[in-house]
Design an enzyme around this catalytic site. Sequence first.
Site, PDB file in Angstrom:
ATOM      1  N   LYS A 207     -61.966  59.178  42.633  1.00 44.73           N
ATOM      2  CA  LYS A 207     -61.419  60.483  43.020  1.00 44.73           C
ATOM      3  C   LYS A 207     -62.446  61.255  43.870  1.00 44.73           C
ATOM      4  CE  LYS A 207     -57.838  59.173  40.780  1.00 44.73           C
ATOM      5  NZ  LYS A 207     -57.372  59.464  39.445  1.00 44.73           N
TER       6      LYS A 207
HETATM    7  C1  LIG Z   1     -56.597  58.964  38.226  1.00 46.07           C
HETATM    8  C2  LIG Z   1     -55.295  59.526  37.826  1.00 46.07           C
HETATM    9  C3  LIG Z   1     -54.994  59.860  36.508  1.00 46.07           C
HETATM   10  C4  LIG Z   1     -55.895  59.526  35.354  1.00 46.07           C
HETATM   11  O1  LIG Z   1     -57.161  59.980  35.459  1.00 46.07           O
HETATM   12  P1  LIG Z   1     -58.336  59.279  34.623  1.00 46.07           P
HETATM   13  O2  LIG Z   1     -59.483  60.201  34.847  1.00 46.07           O
HETATM   14  O3  LIG Z   1     -58.550  57.928  35.229  1.00 46.07           O
HETATM   15  O4  LIG Z   1     -57.914  59.203  33.217  1.00 46.07           O
HETATM   16  C5  LIG Z   1     -53.787  60.468  36.247  1.00 46.07           C
HETATM   17  N1  LIG Z   1     -52.900  60.727  37.221  1.00 46.07           N
HETATM   18  C6  LIG Z   1     -53.140  60.388  38.491  1.00 46.07           C
HETATM   19  C7  LIG Z   1     -52.105  60.696  39.537  1.00 46.07           C
HETATM   20  C8  LIG Z   1     -54.330  59.761  38.837  1.00 46.07           C
HETATM   21  O5  LIG Z   1     -54.544  59.390  40.106  1.00 46.07           O
END
Ligand SMILES: *Cc1c(COP(=O)(O)O)cnc(C)c1O
Length: 408
Positions: A207
């Site tokens: 991210k």
């Molecule tokens: C990455 C992501 C998540 C989950 O996040 P984590 O930190 O990996 O638990 C949830 N929703 C979306 C759309 C994501 O891209």
Amino acid sequence: MPAEVVNTQDIGHQDLALYGGKPVRARYLPYGHQTIDEEDIEAVVDVLRSEWITTGPKVAAFEGAVAAYVGAHDAVAFSSGTAALHAAVFAADVGPGDEAITTPLTFCATANCVLYQGATPVFADVSPDTLTVSPTDVSRRMTRHTKVILPVDYAGHPAALDAIMELAERGGAVVIEDACHALGAEYRGRRVGRLAHMTVFSFHPVKHITTGEGGLVATDNPVFAGRLRVFRNHGIEQQPHATELHGPWYYEMVALGYNYRLTDIGCALGLSQLRKLHANLARRRAIASRYTASFQSTPGIITPVTRPEANPAWHLYPIRLDLKKLRVGRHEVFLALRAENIGVTVHHIPVHLHPYYRRRFGYRGGECPVAEEAYTRLISLPMFHGMSDQDVDDVIEAVRKVQRSYAA
Ligand SMILES: *Cc1c(COP(=O)(O)O)cnc(C)c1O
């Protein structure tokens, strides 16, 4: 461009790395990657040498910094984006018998968090341009059981929040925006994080910024913020009056919570990363502009749509193939790009089509035709701020090479 490639029309299958040709790149380029610099490392090392390594001053500092950045009154950090989503669903008081309307074009965690609370996720189809959830279809699927609307800012493009907030208001629902793709995105000139009742971010390394693992909920609502904090820490509430009454050791568990705490180690990294978010977003937007300029008149390649009211954060750059203009399907194009050492991937497998959801809810495909059809043509190109200009050039060259080889 290599000198021997003179007439691009002559490129055939044999030039593709998939068929033994020379790949565009010698080294594999991933679709996403963290960037960690010396400042980040020092910030983490400082915490390791300090008194607190788990819940200390860095957690509150990080929460405050993210809240200030997005323009929300409060922010509560969690051990992952998934934990943050779960907590937001809890904070909205969702339980058995309740429904939450979401999009199928997301990572499965978005819908799973509704199941964690014993409620039912309901999938509404997406709009064909942005691939974010269609307010019209949300409206169609709302019932008196609808407690939450859970839009996703797909690829970093904000969902149609005005219309969704209006629907929620009319139906008495809470809007939890899954902005895990969209830290720094803007909608009608306002940053994502202050638009919905609760906004969820992830700090997984792919991210925009990372805390290792981590997540956060931003909200203006003090009741939600209180519930989020209790849920993060086993459902334990610190009540000064009760401590006074019983003794300094005393605390009460008032709800079934979890250990979803984020550490000072992670938050120090997050704080350091946040300072570079501005440059990070600028770089992603520049890469997106180059991709769009390069591909918008390439037959067979459809570039992502940005609505005029949105300034996306570009977590992903998903192209769609126009299969009428190609001789092969997505599978072959995907494999050909991978063979060129371009780390393409696909976001996302529609959640309702996963075996678990099919088995549990009887989905058979056809429930969300726009999302399902888009899924068969989507390919995410590499997109992260640490990409060099050469990396971007390589992606463009590889996409063009594969497109030319397979043009109908
Ligand atoms: C990455 C992501 C998540 C989950 O996040 P984590 O930190 O990996 O638990 C949830 N929703 C979306 C759309 C994501 O891209």
